[in-house]
Design a protein around this motif. Sequence first.
Motif, mmCIF file in Angstrom:
data_model
loop_
_atom_site.group_PDB
_atom_site.id
_atom_site.type_symbol
_atom_site.label_atom_id
_atom_site.label_comp_id
_atom_site.label_asym_id
_atom_site.label_seq_id
_atom_site.Cartn_x
_atom_site.Cartn_y
_atom_site.Cartn_z
ATOM 1 N N ARG A 106 -3.015 2.867 9.930
ATOM 2 C CA ARG A 106 -2.212 3.113 8.723
ATOM 3 C C ARG A 106 -0.718 2.928 8.963
ATOM 4 N NH1 ARG A 106 -6.572 1.870 6.973
ATOM 5 N NH2 ARG A 106 -8.218 3.232 7.684
ATOM 6 N N ALA A 109 1.027 1.296 6.005
ATOM 7 C CA ALA A 109 1.077 2.138 4.802
ATOM 8 C C ALA A 109 2.195 3.169 4.939
ATOM 9 C CB ALA A 109 -0.270 2.822 4.599
ATOM 10 N N GLY A 136 -6.588 -1.785 10.368
ATOM 11 C CA GLY A 136 -5.518 -1.795 9.359
ATOM 12 C C GLY A 136 -5.350 -3.133 8.674
ATOM 13 N N HIS A 139 -4.213 -3.305 4.968
ATOM 14 C CA HIS A 139 -2.800 -3.005 4.708
ATOM 15 C C HIS A 139 -1.937 -4.216 5.011
ATOM 16 C CE1 HIS A 139 -3.699 1.125 3.935
ATOM 17 N NE2 HIS A 139 -4.305 1.249 5.092
ATOM 18 N N THR A 143 0.618 -5.565 2.336
ATOM 19 C CA THR A 143 2.051 -5.343 2.602
ATOM 20 C C THR A 143 2.750 -6.676 2.779
ATOM 21 O OG1 THR A 143 1.343 -3.365 3.770
ATOM 22 C CG2 THR A 143 3.643 -3.925 3.947
#
Lengths: 280, 66
Positions: A106, A109, A136, A139, A143
């Motif tokens: 994470r 995040a 991950g 993400h 992102t």
Amino acid sequence: MANWKVTLLRPDEEHGFSSFQDGVFLLFFFPGWWFLMSYKDYIKWERMPSTWCPGCGIGIVLKYAAMAIDELKIPKEDVVVVSGIGCSGRSAGYFDVESLHGLHGRALAMAEGVKRGNRKLKVVVISGDGDLLGIGGNHLLHTSRRNVEMCVICINNEIYGMTGGQMSPTTKKGTVTLTSPEGSPYNPVNAQGLITSNKDHFYARSSVFHLNHLKKSIQEGISRGGFSFIEVISYCIENNGRRLGFKDAPEMLDLIRKNYKVNPSPAGKLGDLELGIVKT
Amino acid sequence: MEAEKKKIGGPLTWIKGYCKLCSICVYICPAKDLMIKGNEIVSLGKCTKCQLCEKFCPDFAIEVEK
Ligand SMILES: Cc1ncc(C[n+]2csc(CCOP(=O)(O)OP(=O)(O)O)c2C)c(N)n1
Ligand code: SF4
Ligand SMILES: [Mg+2]
């Protein structure tokens, strides 16, 4: 230079000036003091030596990330270092700036949360291949798509180092690991393809042997003003060295030196064994 | 806590408290100046101050005076 400043201003101070008192003292007598900061001011010396195995390249990345931040003259209060879980994920704890060491996978995040909470901050993520591309991965996809301003340094040792050397999403096809005794049957994830499929992208591949290139990539990544992803090649000595055919740190560096070459101006895409920067 | 330091000759300072004896400095030194002797790093007095050992050391364990 560093020695001069230390002996001139405070003969007993070892690693430059970092505490609040020193800051006030210096600002009063010498307003340009922060020009004399060195990368050593960004590292928590009381936690050294680190827990990494002898010669592990993660220490080199730690040093060059600190150097890059220092040379960009970002004040300590404006930097946040975020890590996930793993050997690489321990990096955040060694920075003497605000840092975040959270759940496995994470890191991005959390980093995005920090950035959206306070847009003034420069966010640097340092984590492993398993953390960023394995657990991950989702993400990373989003992102990078949203182009959130942060610099992601992915220490790619092609393995889950901390848990004993299991195959990771970046393990090359045919590589023997703890969980693939007959060689990995899968093709590795294509991080370059994933990042560069975004219209606006910055992808760099560097290594713990090509230090000037590593520092330049991190600096460009931090000052880009958008999402930047830097993959740093550094093999795990303790858990996969014997299977990859080297036994200590010098042999690991030698293998990287032999395998990878810097391509100073890649035309849109890096080859499998090339280092360089691809950006828009 | 202050790490233990030792001058090992010429411009070199070895920070014993940080060193893990990984031998990267021995491999990287182009002048073949460094050596591991027992549990210590020793210098043979051939240092040319190129600073490669300081740059490559992952544990901040060797310093070269400029
Ligand atoms: C939710 C969760 N699943 C699994 C683990 C076990 N685990 C700890 S570290 C790690 C792998 C880390 O690999 P990588 O990110 O490549 O870091 P490296 O150690 O190689 O630097 C795993 C699977 C965990 N801590 N938490
Ligand atoms: S287990 Fe591997 S990746 Fe982790 S510190 Fe040791 S050598 Fe580095
Ligand atoms: Mg890994």
